[in-house]
Design a protein around this motif. Structure first.
Motif, PDB file in Angstrom:
ATOM      1  N   ARG A   1       4.427   4.117   8.234  1.00  0.00           N
ATOM      2  CA  ARG A   1       5.040   5.394   8.635  1.00  0.00           C
ATOM      3  C   ARG A   1       5.365   6.247   7.415  1.00  0.00           C
ATOM      4  O   ARG A   1       5.184   7.444   7.425  1.00  0.00           O
ATOM      5  CB  ARG A   1       6.364   5.152   9.390  1.00  0.00           C
ATOM      6  N   ARG A   2       5.861   5.590   6.359  1.00  0.00           N
ATOM      7  CA  ARG A   2       6.372   6.329   5.197  1.00  0.00           C
ATOM      8  C   ARG A   2       5.433   6.288   4.001  1.00  0.00           C
ATOM      9  O   ARG A   2       5.861   6.568   2.867  1.00  0.00           O
ATOM     10  CB  ARG A   2       7.748   5.754   4.816  1.00  0.00           C
ATOM     11  N   ASP A   3       4.176   5.900   4.215  1.00  0.00           N
ATOM     12  CA  ASP A   3       3.164   5.859   3.142  1.00  0.00           C
ATOM     13  C   ASP A   3       3.655   5.089   1.915  1.00  0.00           C
ATOM     14  O   ASP A   3       3.539   5.569   0.777  1.00  0.00           O
ATOM     15  CB  ASP A   3       2.773   7.288   2.710  1.00  0.00           C
TER      16      ASP A   3
ATOM     17  N   ASP B   1       7.257   0.514   8.873  1.00  0.00           N
ATOM     18  CA  ASP B   1       7.785   1.625   8.071  1.00  0.00           C
ATOM     19  C   ASP B   1       6.942   1.840   6.815  1.00  0.00           C
ATOM     20  O   ASP B   1       6.859   2.966   6.306  1.00  0.00           O
ATOM     21  CB  ASP B   1       9.252   1.396   7.686  1.00  0.00           C
TER      22      ASP B   1
END
Ligand code: UDP
Length: 252
Positions: A220-222, A217
């Motif tokens: 995925r979520r920088d 994550d």
């Protein structure tokens, strides 16, 4: 060890023919993808770390009697595994709401689920791994009711065991994805074994003390500090490679 020909290249791993028939070499890449391939990147050293973490967890699971495809780790990025016929179903086990479950059902991330929830997705990049029911799995012949029972029983044992392993290192196992494959013995008898890998690429792992995310994550979520999160999981499990995984060391 000499690799055979390339059999398959996936998003995070390459499979080569092994030296013995019925074996494959799993090569762990640093490549990362998310959102059905829309987001692509590199997590430096991820392959080295996931190779170690997955080796460690597969060995622990084999000790408690879960059959797996794992045979042995060959070097920093490769492991020898039994060749299996992959069942085209991803089994997701969830303990705490996150990701697509939170989105789909409007349950805030971090909500403790009343019990562990199992979901099945049909493995298809083209379709974006859609959620399916047992009905679809049996009607379309992807797996039999007996296969589903076997996979479910193993997945729940894996969940109980891994939840404990991660708890022991101060990490909550939020959810994870497993893949299984079929092996046929000399008599043609079929057995289902755990395949693929178990790593921060396919588990959600949150620090118990801070709820900090220590898994994919972060990519995925920088969120940054992706490499560090993977390294920290490896370090706590006691499997951090001695050399810093700089991505350059592909060999033995
Ligand atoms: N997961 C995975 N591969 C997939 C989809 C999900 O390994 O193709 C893992 C993911 O890392 C998480 C769990 O399965 O630990 C549940 O993922 P979810 O359905 O919430 O999907 P996401 O939000 O990751 O798209």
């Amino acid at each position: 060890m000499a690799r055979g020909r390339k059999i398959y290249e996936g998003k995070a791993k390459i499979l080569y023919a092994g030296t013995e028939p019925g074996t494959l070499i799993q090569y762990f890449k640093d490549d990362a993808t998310a959102f059905n391939n829309e987001k692509k990147g590199v997590i430096t050293g991820k392959g080295v770390i996931n190779n170690r973490i997955s080796e460690f967890l597969m060995l622990r699971l084999m000790e408690i009697g879960i059959p797996t495809h794992f045979m042995n780790r060959i070097n920093m990025r490769e492991q020898l595994v039994r060749e299996v016929e992959i069942i085209p179903i991803e089994i997701i086990i969830r303990n705490i709401a996150a990701g697509s479950l939170s989105k789909r059902l409007g349950i805030p991330e971090g909500t403790q689920l009343p019990r562990s929830i199992v979901e099945y997705c049909y493995k298809s990049d083209e379709l974006g791994d859609p959620l399916v029911a047992e009905e679809h799995i049996t009607a379309f012949g992807w797996a039999s009711p007996q296969d589903i029972d076997d996979m479910l029983a193993m997945a729940l044992r894996v969940n109980d065991f891994l939840s404990g392993v991660f708890m022991g290192i101060g990490v909550k196992l939020i959810d994870f994805k497993l893949e299984f494959g079929r092996i046929f013995d000399e008599n043609g008898e079929m057995r289902i074994v755990l395949a693929d890998e178990i790593s921060p690429d396919n588990c959600r792992l949150w620090d118990i003390a801070t709820n900090e995310k220590m898994d994919k994550d972060r990519f995925r979520r920088d969120m940054g500090h992706v490499e560090e999160a993977y390294q920290e999981i490896a370090r706590r499990l006691g499997v951090l490679p001695e050399e810093a995984p700089d991505g350059a060391n592909d060999g033995a």
